[in-house]
Design a protein around this motif. Structure first.
Motif, PDB file in Angstrom:
ATOM      1  N   PHE A  81       0.845  -1.191   0.000  1.00 51.37           N
ATOM      2  CA  PHE A  81       0.000   0.000   0.000  1.00 51.37           C
ATOM      3  C   PHE A  81       0.878   1.238   0.000  1.00 51.37           C
ATOM      4  CE2 PHE A  81      -2.756  -3.166   1.977  1.00 51.37           C
ATOM      5  CZ  PHE A  81      -4.008  -2.889   1.444  1.00 51.37           C
ATOM      6  N   VAL A  82       0.250   2.378  -0.234  1.00 51.69           N
ATOM      7  CA  VAL A  82       0.884   3.669   0.000  1.00 51.69           C
ATOM      8  C   VAL A  82       0.167   4.321   1.173  1.00 51.69           C
ATOM      9  CG1 VAL A  82       1.185   6.013  -0.918  1.00 51.69           C
ATOM     10  CG2 VAL A  82       1.757   4.031  -2.325  1.00 51.69           C
ATOM     11  N   PHE A  83       0.947   4.689   2.198  1.00 49.91           N
ATOM     12  CA  PHE A  83       0.412   5.281   3.415  1.00 49.91           C
ATOM     13  C   PHE A  83       0.995   6.671   3.629  1.00 49.91           C
ATOM     14  CE2 PHE A  83       0.659   0.689   4.280  1.00 49.91           C
ATOM     15  CZ  PHE A  83      -0.629   0.414   4.717  1.00 49.91           C
ATOM     16  N   PRO A  84       0.280   7.543   4.357  1.00 44.63           N
ATOM     17  CA  PRO A  84       0.919   8.748   4.861  1.00 44.63           C
ATOM     18  C   PRO A  84       2.083   8.337   5.765  1.00 44.63           C
ATOM     19  CG  PRO A  84      -1.477   8.880   5.107  1.00 44.63           C
ATOM     20  CD  PRO A  84      -1.157   7.467   4.709  1.00 44.63           C
ATOM     21  N   THR A  85       3.206   9.010   5.647  1.00 45.87           N
ATOM     22  CA  THR A  85       4.396   8.636   6.405  1.00 45.87           C
ATOM     23  C   THR A  85       4.126   8.604   7.903  1.00 45.87           C
ATOM     24  OG1 THR A  85       5.824   9.539   4.689  1.00 45.87           O
ATOM     25  CG2 THR A  85       6.803   9.250   6.857  1.00 45.87           C
ATOM     26  N   ALA A  86       3.290   9.517   8.376  1.00 46.91           N
ATOM     27  CA  ALA A  86       2.983   9.569   9.806  1.00 46.91           C
ATOM     28  C   ALA A  86       2.273   8.317  10.297  1.00 46.91           C
ATOM     29  CB  ALA A  86       2.134  10.804  10.115  1.00 46.91           C
ATOM     30  N   LEU A  87       1.729   7.527   9.369  1.00 50.83           N
ATOM     31  CA  LEU A  87       0.985   6.332   9.752  1.00 50.83           C
ATOM     32  C   LEU A  87       1.834   5.070   9.701  1.00 50.83           C
ATOM     33  CD1 LEU A  87      -1.969   5.774  10.608  1.00 50.83           C
ATOM     34  CD2 LEU A  87      -2.479   5.240   8.213  1.00 50.83           C
ATOM     35  N   THR A  88       3.068   5.150   9.244  1.00 51.33           N
ATOM     36  CA  THR A  88       3.867   3.943   9.044  1.00 51.33           C
ATOM     37  C   THR A  88       4.126   3.185  10.344  1.00 51.33           C
ATOM     38  OG1 THR A  88       5.916   5.248   9.138  1.00 51.33           O
ATOM     39  CG2 THR A  88       4.970   4.814   6.962  1.00 51.33           C
ATOM     40  N   ALA A  89       4.362   3.898  11.441  1.00 53.85           N
ATOM     41  CA  ALA A  89       4.606   3.219  12.717  1.00 53.85           C
ATOM     42  C   ALA A  89       3.369   2.454  13.168  1.00 53.85           C
ATOM     43  CB  ALA A  89       5.012   4.233  13.790  1.00 53.85           C
ATOM     44  N   VAL A  90       2.187   3.029  12.928  1.00 58.94           N
ATOM     45  CA  VAL A  90       0.929   2.379  13.303  1.00 58.94           C
ATOM     46  C   VAL A  90       0.720   1.118  12.479  1.00 58.94           C
ATOM     47  CG1 VAL A  90      -1.587   2.651  13.288  1.00 58.94           C
ATOM     48  CG2 VAL A  90      -0.140   4.523  14.099  1.00 58.94           C
ATOM     49  N   VAL A  91       0.951   1.203  11.180  1.00 57.11           N
ATOM     50  CA  VAL A  91       0.780   0.035  10.314  1.00 57.11           C
ATOM     51  C   VAL A  91       1.782  -1.055  10.687  1.00 57.11           C
ATOM     52  CG1 VAL A  91       0.900  -0.784   7.929  1.00 57.11           C
ATOM     53  CG2 VAL A  91      -0.150   1.426   8.438  1.00 57.11           C
ATOM     54  N   HIS A  92       3.015  -0.653  10.932  1.00 58.77           N
ATOM     55  CA  HIS A  92       4.057  -1.618  11.278  1.00 58.77           C
ATOM     56  C   HIS A  92       3.704  -2.385  12.551  1.00 58.77           C
ATOM     57  CE1 HIS A  92       8.008  -3.361  11.774  1.00 58.77           C
ATOM     58  NE2 HIS A  92       8.152  -2.787  12.947  1.00 58.77           N
ATOM     59  N   ALA A  93       3.294  -1.662  13.597  1.00 60.28           N
ATOM     60  CA  ALA A  93       3.011  -2.316  14.877  1.00 60.28           C
ATOM     61  C   ALA A  93       1.701  -3.090  14.860  1.00 60.28           C
ATOM     62  CB  ALA A  93       2.979  -1.271  15.998  1.00 60.28           C
ATOM     63  N   SER A  94       0.705  -2.589  14.143  1.00 61.80           N
ATOM     64  CA  SER A  94      -0.621  -3.212  14.162  1.00 61.80           C
ATOM     65  C   SER A  94      -0.705  -4.437  13.275  1.00 61.80           C
ATOM     66  CB  SER A  94      -1.681  -2.199  13.714  1.00 61.80           C
ATOM     67  OG  SER A  94      -1.511  -1.860  12.349  1.00 61.80           O
ATOM     68  N   LEU A 109      16.003   2.786   2.461  1.00 61.35           N
ATOM     69  CA  LEU A 109      15.787   2.532   3.886  1.00 61.35           C
ATOM     70  C   LEU A 109      14.469   3.141   4.316  1.00 61.35           C
ATOM     71  CD1 LEU A 109      19.314   3.205   5.428  1.00 61.35           C
ATOM     72  CD2 LEU A 109      18.265   0.996   4.921  1.00 61.35           C
ATOM     73  N   ALA A 110      13.758   2.448   5.174  1.00 56.77           N
ATOM     74  CA  ALA A 110      12.478   2.948   5.675  1.00 56.77           C
ATOM     75  C   ALA A 110      12.713   4.151   6.575  1.00 56.77           C
ATOM     76  CB  ALA A 110      11.753   1.850   6.444  1.00 56.77           C
ATOM     77  N   PRO A 111      11.766   5.105   6.592  1.00 57.83           N
ATOM     78  CA  PRO A 111      11.903   6.233   7.515  1.00 57.83           C
ATOM     79  C   PRO A 111      11.858   5.737   8.955  1.00 57.83           C
ATOM     80  CG  PRO A 111       9.713   6.198   6.504  1.00 57.83           C
ATOM     81  CD  PRO A 111      10.537   5.178   5.784  1.00 57.83           C
ATOM     82  N   GLU A 112      12.627   6.362   9.796  1.00 57.95           N
ATOM     83  CA  GLU A 112      12.632   5.959  11.202  1.00 57.95           C
ATOM     84  C   GLU A 112      11.281   6.244  11.832  1.00 57.95           C
ATOM     85  OE1 GLU A 112      15.827   7.569  13.431  1.00 57.95           O
ATOM     86  OE2 GLU A 112      17.383   6.791  12.098  1.00 57.95           O
ATOM     87  N   HIS A 113      10.859   5.354  12.690  1.00 56.17           N
ATOM     88  CA  HIS A 113       9.587   5.566  13.395  1.00 56.17           C
ATOM     89  C   HIS A 113       9.677   4.906  14.756  1.00 56.17           C
ATOM     90  CE1 HIS A 113       8.532   1.368  12.643  1.00 56.17           C
ATOM     91  NE2 HIS A 113       8.775   1.546  11.365  1.00 56.17           N
TER      92      HIS A 113
END
Length: 394
Positions: free
Chosen positions: A88-101, A208-212
């Motif tokens: 998917f394409v996500f807003p960058t601010a949501l990447t930590a949420v997607v990763h953990a969930s 590299l993935a953005p840090e979150h």
């Protein structure tokens, strides 16, 4: 406790028109606004991201430039693995949420699968793979963005191959780079970078993935579900389980955590975000839309009778359940469209109910609008459907 409020198909279509930026006055100014409104844009087919954004922009002329900028320069949008093992394409601010969930559970399964297949093939051990992984990430940090072939110049062990499922009818040869980069992707360590070629290309570089921050899994699930219900509610439990790919116990726990409200839908119970059960008026004007294959609206719910008639599905979906390009009128899918080899956008109405001259004129205008910003670009969906093939052939 009072009776649950009933939300019928007409109101669900009204919510969809406004919250998914499809009605004219609701259209967005930027790709970031589109992604935030939808939570996630399907990225399996690279062209879908751009087509989905263009369909929702007030001025689609800069769709390609602005979406490319957001993805590859500003990094305000990120292409990564998410729900259901899908890109998917996500807003960058949501990447930590997607990763953990979602990502962590998928990542654990992907890494275990890779190690199992390598062991069965007599490939090197875990320590060897760890060395290759660390070396690959270091090479990517030096290069900024790179293809798997470029990374293999720095880490030649990425070229090594192993036999998958030896002796089975589906036996195949896998390259370490292909499997390892996928694992690193679902683990949130790397993301897709700028493609080789045009915006329709599926040959991506890696970055590299953005840090979150690392978030609590249950809290992240509640956050993601709350955002999705705000965009797509009401939805049934089956819709939520399908969209997230979670266990039903995870869905129910997240619903409770956000205080989701139960509502009555045609044929069952649905849920909306807390405080979102009040009536929603529809757009002031009727609207039409031409949405691409795998569009997040068309693929947003498992139970779809309220916006696409069951008898239309054999021509609009492939055998795996992937939707093709669709024509919408006032919140219903009424047909499909395709692009011919000469660039013409052609369409066909399959459901004539309530479709008069006004609807046809609006659809024609949307086809011209789409053709205008596509210009000389030709787009063929990755997953082709019966009606799309027929229309494209002319």
């Amino acid at each position: 406790m009072g009776a649950r409020r009933y939300i019928g198909a007409a109101e669900r279509r009204a919510r969809l028109a406004l919250r998914h930026r499809l009605a004219g006055p609701a259209r967005a100014a930027t790709p970031e606004e589109v992604a935030a409104s939808l939570v996630a844009l399907h990225g399996t087919d690279p062209a879908t991201v751009y087509l989905a954004v263009g369909a929702r922009l007030a001025d689609p002329a800069k769709t390609v430039d602005d979406t490319g900028r957001a993805l590859y320069e500003d990094r305000s949008l990120v292409r990564m693995h998410g729900m259901r093992h899908t890109v998917f394409v996500f807003p960058t601010a949501l990447t930590a949420v997607v990763h953990a969930s979602t990502g962590l559970a998928v990542a654990a399964a992907e890494r275990a699968s890779l190690l199992k297949h390598m062991a069965a093939a007599g490939a090197p051990d875990v320590a060897w793979l760890k060395e290759v992984e660390e070396s690959t990430l270091a090479a990517l940090a030096r290069r900024g963005q790179a293809t798997a072939a470029e990374l293999a110049q720095d880490e030649p062990r990425l070229r090594e191959q192993f036999v998958y499922a030896p002796g089975k009818s589906y036996e195949g040869v896998h390259t370490v780079s292909t499997r390892l980069l996928r694992v690193l992707g679902v683990e949130g360590k790397v993301v897709r970078g700028r493609p080789l070629g045009s915006w329709t290309s599926g040959r991506f570089r890696w970055a590299l993935a953005p840090e979150h921050p690392e978030l609590d899994g249950a809290g992240a699930q509640a956050e993601l579900l709350g955002r999705w219900l705000a965009a797509c509610g009401p939805a049934t439990e089956a819709d939520l389980k399908w969209w997230t790919g979670w266990r039903v116990t995870d869905v129910r726990r997240a619903l409770a955590a956000i205080g989701a409200e139960a509502v009555e839908l045609d044929g069952g119970t649905g849920f909306v975000a807390a405080g979102d059960s009040d009536p929603v008026p529809g757009p002031d004007e009727p609207w039409a839309a031409l949405l691409p294959a795998l569009d997040p609206t068309a693929m947003g719910w498992r139970q779809r009778d309220w916006y696409v008639a069951p008898e239309l599905r054999p021509r609009l979906f492939d055998r795996s359940g992937n939707v093709g390009p669709t024509v919408w009128w006032n919140g219903r899918v009424i047909g499909g469209w395709a692009q011919r080899s000469d660039g013409e956008i052609t369409w066909r109405i399959l459901d004539e109910e309530g479709v008069g001259r006004e609807a046809r004129a609006a659809i024609r205008a949307e086809a011209e609008r789409l053709g205008g910003w596509l210009g000389t670009t030709r787009v063929t969906p990755r997953f082709r459907t019966p009606l799309e093939r027929e229309l494209a052939a002319g």
